[in-house]
Write a protein that holds these residues in place. Structure first.
Motif, mmCIF file in Angstrom:
data_model
loop_
_atom_site.group_PDB
_atom_site.id
_atom_site.type_symbol
_atom_site.label_atom_id
_atom_site.label_comp_id
_atom_site.label_asym_id
_atom_site.label_seq_id
_atom_site.Cartn_x
_atom_site.Cartn_y
_atom_site.Cartn_z
ATOM 1 N N SER A 114 0.835 -1.209 0.000
ATOM 2 C CA SER A 114 0.000 0.000 0.000
ATOM 3 C C SER A 114 0.867 1.256 0.000
ATOM 4 C CB SER A 114 -0.954 -0.006 1.186
ATOM 5 O OG SER A 114 -0.247 0.046 2.402
ATOM 6 N N ALA A 115 1.995 1.231 0.706
ATOM 7 C CA ALA A 115 2.901 2.384 0.693
ATOM 8 C C ALA A 115 3.485 2.593 -0.698
ATOM 9 C CB ALA A 115 4.017 2.182 1.716
ATOM 10 N N ALA A 116 3.868 1.507 -1.369
ATOM 11 C CA ALA A 116 4.402 1.619 -2.731
ATOM 12 C C ALA A 116 3.339 2.136 -3.695
ATOM 13 C CB ALA A 116 4.932 0.266 -3.202
ATOM 14 N N ILE A 133 7.724 13.678 -14.721
ATOM 15 C CA ILE A 133 7.659 12.526 -13.810
ATOM 16 C C ILE A 133 9.054 12.166 -13.304
ATOM 17 C CG2 ILE A 133 7.138 10.055 -13.663
ATOM 18 C CD1 ILE A 133 4.770 10.599 -15.559
ATOM 19 N N ILE A 134 10.043 12.191 -14.188
ATOM 20 C CA ILE A 134 11.422 11.890 -13.773
ATOM 21 C C ILE A 134 11.909 12.938 -12.767
ATOM 22 C CG2 ILE A 134 13.817 11.814 -14.584
ATOM 23 C CD1 ILE A 134 12.676 10.483 -17.171
ATOM 24 N N THR A 135 11.598 14.213 -13.017
ATOM 25 C CA THR A 135 11.973 15.269 -12.078
ATOM 26 C C THR A 135 11.311 15.040 -10.724
ATOM 27 O OG1 THR A 135 12.206 16.821 -13.912
ATOM 28 C CG2 THR A 135 11.994 17.765 -11.711
ATOM 29 N N SER A 136 10.036 14.660 -10.737
ATOM 30 C CA SER A 136 9.327 14.364 -9.489
ATOM 31 C C SER A 136 9.972 13.190 -8.768
ATOM 32 C CB SER A 136 7.860 14.049 -9.773
ATOM 33 O OG SER A 136 7.214 15.146 -10.344
ATOM 34 N N ALA A 137 10.363 12.163 -9.517
ATOM 35 C CA ALA A 137 10.997 10.989 -8.905
ATOM 36 C C ALA A 137 12.326 11.356 -8.254
ATOM 37 C CB ALA A 137 11.199 9.902 -9.956
ATOM 38 N N VAL A 138 13.099 12.216 -8.920
ATOM 39 C CA VAL A 138 14.377 12.649 -8.351
ATOM 40 C C VAL A 138 14.135 13.419 -7.052
ATOM 41 C CG1 VAL A 138 16.351 14.194 -8.717
ATOM 42 C CG2 VAL A 138 15.625 12.634 -10.527
ATOM 43 N N LEU A 139 13.147 14.307 -7.057
ATOM 44 C CA LEU A 139 12.843 15.080 -5.845
ATOM 45 C C LEU A 139 12.338 14.184 -4.726
ATOM 46 C CD1 LEU A 139 11.200 18.246 -7.433
ATOM 47 C CD2 LEU A 139 13.466 18.044 -6.388
ATOM 48 N N SER A 164 1.163 6.604 -7.009
ATOM 49 C CA SER A 164 0.129 7.577 -7.399
ATOM 50 C C SER A 164 0.604 9.001 -7.145
ATOM 51 C CB SER A 164 -1.181 7.297 -6.658
ATOM 52 O OG SER A 164 -1.030 7.513 -5.278
ATOM 53 N N THR A 165 1.353 9.207 -6.058
ATOM 54 C CA THR A 165 1.904 10.531 -5.774
ATOM 55 C C THR A 165 2.881 10.941 -6.858
ATOM 56 O OG1 THR A 165 1.645 10.204 -3.406
ATOM 57 C CG2 THR A 165 3.225 11.869 -4.092
ATOM 58 N N LEU A 166 3.701 9.995 -7.289
ATOM 59 C CA LEU A 166 4.695 10.272 -8.320
ATOM 60 C C LEU A 166 4.030 10.737 -9.611
ATOM 61 C CD1 LEU A 166 7.689 10.096 -9.162
ATOM 62 C CD2 LEU A 166 7.243 7.741 -9.816
ATOM 63 N N TYR A 167 3.023 10.019 -10.064
ATOM 64 C CA TYR A 167 2.358 10.399 -11.309
ATOM 65 C C TYR A 167 1.512 11.655 -11.147
ATOM 66 C CZ TYR A 167 4.219 6.350 -13.599
ATOM 67 O OH TYR A 167 5.094 5.455 -14.145
#
Length: 197
Positions: A39-41, A85-91, A46-49
């Motif tokens: 559930s955390a993953a 999305i990649i920028t969000s993942a890095v952050l 969903s937060t990432l996208y």
């Protein structure tokens, strides 16, 4: 609470896992851990996208040079804002380093206290906007109306201020509360300066 008194629970262990271990079902404890991690993953996914889509929209609508430089306002050939999305993942990946900062004992408490303070400020601003809207000539009386808004709006704002104040009372949330207070004041000053121009 009927099985284990709350004073005997460890903050580091899940109460569900503890109960299953007491019953002797070791595999059930592993199952609960698997469900929690899944559930955390899922929430992180969903937060990432979601943040990627928001970043794409902000980059598309604003003249921000940094967002234009990383091409956050472009879509891939599959119509996915992959750069955003990649920028969000890095952050989001940088958030993992909060645990190693000196003085941070609980990264989760820090992040939740910081974001809670900002959300509370947003809700207070919504109440202020609602009060101004009800008094403006643009007010439309059709649709849902907040009952007793002259009393409930200020009471709601006082409640939010009280909740924000409680963040300063615990050692685990005081640093996040201070950070959000600094952010609110700094962003308020910046917004006043920018929109007054």
């Amino acid at each position: 609470m009927s099985i284990i008194p709350w004073r005997e629970l460890s903050a580091a262990d899940s109460p569900f896992v503890t109960v299953f271990e007491l019953v002797g079902l070791k595999w059930a404890a592993a199952l609960i851990n698997f469900v929690v991690l899944t559930s955390a993953a899922s929430a992180l996914n969903s937060t990432l996208y979601s943040t990627g889509r928001h970043l794409y929209q902000i980059a598309h609508d604003s003249p921000n040079r940094f967002l234009k430089a990383i091409k956050a306002d472009t879509l891939s050939r599959h119509n996915v804002p992959q750069n955003a999305i990649i920028t969000s993942a890095v952050l989001i990946g940088f958030a993992a380093f909060i645990n190693v900062l000196p003085g941070v004992s609980d990264a989760f408490a820090l992040i939740t206290a910081s974001s809670s303070g900002v959300y509370i400020a947003i809700y207070i601003l919504i109440m202020v906007a609602h009060l101004k809207y009800r008094k403006s000539k643009d007010f439309m009386a059709n649709g849902y109306l907040m009952p007793q808004y002259r009393l409930l709006n200020p009471l709601t704002m006082l409640f939010f201020i009280f909740v924000f104040g409680t963040l300063f009372l615990q050692e685990s949330t005081v640093m996040g509360a201070r950070g959000s207070a600094i952010w609110i004041v700094a962003f308020g000053i910046y917004s006043q300066w920018k929109f007054r121009k």
